[in-house]
Design a protein around this motif. Structure first.
Motif, PDB file in Angstrom:
ATOM      1  N   SER A   1       0.754  -1.057  -0.194  1.00  0.00           N
ATOM      2  CA  SER A   1      -0.140  -0.008  -0.057  1.00  0.00           C
ATOM      3  C   SER A   1       0.841   1.384   0.009  1.00  0.00           C
ATOM      4  N   GLY A   2       2.292   1.318   0.270  1.00  0.00           N
ATOM      5  CA  GLY A   2       2.949   2.310   0.308  1.00  0.00           C
ATOM      6  C   GLY A   2       3.209   2.835   1.498  1.00  0.00           C
ATOM      7  N   GLN A   3       2.474   2.456   2.767  1.00  0.00           N
ATOM      8  CA  GLN A   3       2.451   2.748   4.026  1.00  0.00           C
ATOM      9  C   GLN A   3       3.889   2.377   4.657  1.00  0.00           C
ATOM     10  N   VAL A   4       4.500   1.356   4.160  1.00  0.00           N
ATOM     11  CA  VAL A   4       5.976   1.262   4.513  1.00  0.00           C
ATOM     12  C   VAL A   4       6.787   1.370   2.992  1.00  0.00           C
ATOM     13  N   GLY A   5       7.797   2.385   2.991  1.00  0.00           N
ATOM     14  CA  GLY A   5       8.490   2.505   1.982  1.00  0.00           C
ATOM     15  C   GLY A   5       9.427   1.403   1.243  1.00  0.00           C
ATOM     16  N   HIS A   6      10.043   0.769   2.583  1.00  0.00           N
ATOM     17  CA  HIS A   6      11.474  -0.201   2.200  1.00  0.00           C
ATOM     18  C   HIS A   6      11.203  -0.936   3.487  1.00  0.00           C
ATOM     19  N   ALA A   7      11.595  -2.132   3.348  1.00  0.00           N
ATOM     20  CA  ALA A   7      11.905  -2.933   4.685  1.00  0.00           C
ATOM     21  C   ALA A   7      13.319  -3.807   4.398  1.00  0.00           C
ATOM     22  N   VAL A   8      14.224  -3.535   5.432  1.00  0.00           N
ATOM     23  CA  VAL A   8      15.549  -4.142   5.532  1.00  0.00           C
ATOM     24  C   VAL A   8      15.356  -5.040   6.562  1.00  0.00           C
ATOM     25  N   LEU A   9      15.310  -6.585   6.195  1.00  0.00           N
ATOM     26  CA  LEU A   9      15.158  -7.771   7.001  1.00  0.00           C
ATOM     27  C   LEU A   9      16.295  -8.584   7.053  1.00  0.00           C
ATOM     28  N   ASP A  10      16.637  -8.757   8.300  1.00  0.00           N
ATOM     29  CA  ASP A  10      17.895  -9.766   8.618  1.00  0.00           C
ATOM     30  C   ASP A  10      17.555 -11.018   9.140  1.00  0.00           C
ATOM     31  N   VAL A  11      16.118 -11.086   9.706  1.00  0.00           N
ATOM     32  CA  VAL A  11      15.745 -12.306  10.436  1.00  0.00           C
ATOM     33  C   VAL A  11      14.310 -12.711  10.041  1.00  0.00           C
ATOM     34  N   PHE A  12      13.760 -13.841  10.149  1.00  0.00           N
ATOM     35  CA  PHE A  12      12.697 -14.333   9.725  1.00  0.00           C
ATOM     36  C   PHE A  12      12.029 -15.480  10.518  1.00  0.00           C
ATOM     37  N   HIS A  13      10.989 -15.423  10.245  1.00  0.00           N
ATOM     38  CA  HIS A  13      10.016 -16.631  10.844  1.00  0.00           C
ATOM     39  C   HIS A  13      10.623 -18.177  10.647  1.00  0.00           C
ATOM     40  N   ALA A  14      11.116 -18.510   9.681  1.00  0.00           N
ATOM     41  CA  ALA A  14      11.960 -19.629   9.350  1.00  0.00           C
ATOM     42  C   ALA A  14      13.221 -19.076   8.572  1.00  0.00           C
TER      43      ALA A  14
END
Ligand code: NDP
Length: 313
Positions: free
Chosen positions: A243-256
């Motif tokens: 939706s553009g509410q978050v412009g970009h995500a940097v993710l280093d960790v995950f559920h799996a």
């Protein structure tokens, strides 16, 4: 001192840790899980990295469990973890520095649109965006422990306005606005151009980054999760990205982990995926930290970086 060394590492990692620890504490005997199982009454301490559940059961002389990892959520999830034995987690200035580097890189790339330029390059598109100043790009750091404070200090050094959120109010580092409690979080969210998560995973923090929290950020904010995958409700983050509410995500960790090949994060154009490398434990410095605690346990000294099991970190 007889020390059990076990974790979810492969043979090469086990050998590297054994070598680093033995160099730091040559007077100790370092045992594998099989060796410890053969002489359980003689094991006095355990140095562990997410060991298989049940590994630390039935060791009557155990005086210290020293984790090589900073996060102990998986250890605490093991119902067989001996209750009365002190549990220490890894706190290493070298790791804190590495975490600060990762957070600084992500924040600078968000502020200066470098992720957007990387997207544009893939499209062969030459387009300049207005250049923003660090002092007009507030950053909110969730967690003001070892990692969160190192990150906040580094960001202040680059000129970002920084707020640091924690459970209890503690001393603020120079330039950092320290906030605590739920009401303060909800007040800070609408100003945060970048949200950096460095909380431990506990019953209270699981799923904290959900649709409601993401909706409280200013439109287009960056989200940087360097703590644990289960802090984030993946479907909510994906919807906020779309939706553009978050412009970009940097993710280093995950559920799996590893992140499954079909997970939408891999191919989402507004997500940067890292393979859990924000701050890796460096055996050169971490061995010395672990050994200092082992010697304290042996000599009756005071143990450092103890986990308070009832609060979950
Ligand atoms: P600390 O235990 O030093 O700090 C935890 C911070 O979180 C404290 O400020 C604490 O508040 C705050 N906190 C805990 N629960 C809550 C809550 N319910 N609400 C608000 N604040 C809360 O941990 P570290 O800084 O050493 O590490 C943080 C996490 O980073 C680790 O648990 C691990 O999951 C992750 N990590 C990730 C790595 C990676 O490579 N991606 C590497 C290493 C760690 P208070 O100060 O009041 O106690």
């Amino acid at each position: 001192m007889n020390v059990l060394l076990c974790g979810d590492f492969d043979a090469a990692e086990q050998a590297a840790w054994q070598q680093a620890l033995a160099a730091a504490m040559p007077e100790a005997r370092w045992w594998t899980l099989a060796e410890a199982r053969a002489r359980p009454a003689e094991v006095q301490a355990a140095v562990v990295a997410n060991p298989p559940p049940g590994s630390l059961q039935g060791l009557p002389a155990l005086r210290l469990i020293q984790s090589l990892w900073a996060g102990v959520d998986r250890l605490l999830a093991d119902a067989t973890l001996p209750a009365g034995v002190p549990l220490a987690r890894m706190v290493d200035p070298a790791m804190n520095a590495a975490m600060a580097e990762t957070a600084l890189w992500a924040t600078l790339a968000l502020q200066r649109d470098f992720f957007a330029y990387a997207r544009q390059q893939r499209q062969g598109r030459w387009q300049q965006h207005a250049q923003r100043r660090a002092d007009e790009w507030p950053v909110l750091v969730l967690g003001q422990g070892e990692m969160g404070r190192a990150v906040a200090r580094a960001l202040v050094g680059m000129g970002f306005p920084v707020s640091g959120w924690s459970r209890t109010a503690g001393p603020a580092d120079p330039g950092v606005t320290r906030i605590a409690g739920e009401a303060a979080l909800w007040q800070a969210l609408p100003r945060a151009r970048v949200l950096i998560n460095l909380l431990p995973l506990t019953a209270q923090t699981t799923g904290l980054l959900d649709a409601r929290l993401l909706a409280a950020l200013p439109r287009g904010a960056g989200v940087v999760n360097l703590a644990r995958g289960r802090h984030v409700v993946d479907a909510d983050l994906l919807a906020a990205l779309d939706s553009g509410q978050v412009g970009h995500a940097v993710l280093d960790v995950f559920h799996a982990e590893p992140l499954p090949p079909a997970h939408p994060f891999w191919t989402h154009e507004r997500v940067t995926v890292l393979p859990h490398v924000a701050a890796q434990t460096d055996e050169r410095s971490a061995a010395a930290v672990a050994v200092a605690n082992l010697r304290a346990a042996r000599d009756g000294g005071s143990l450092r970086h103890l986990v308070q099991r009832e609060r979950g970190y």
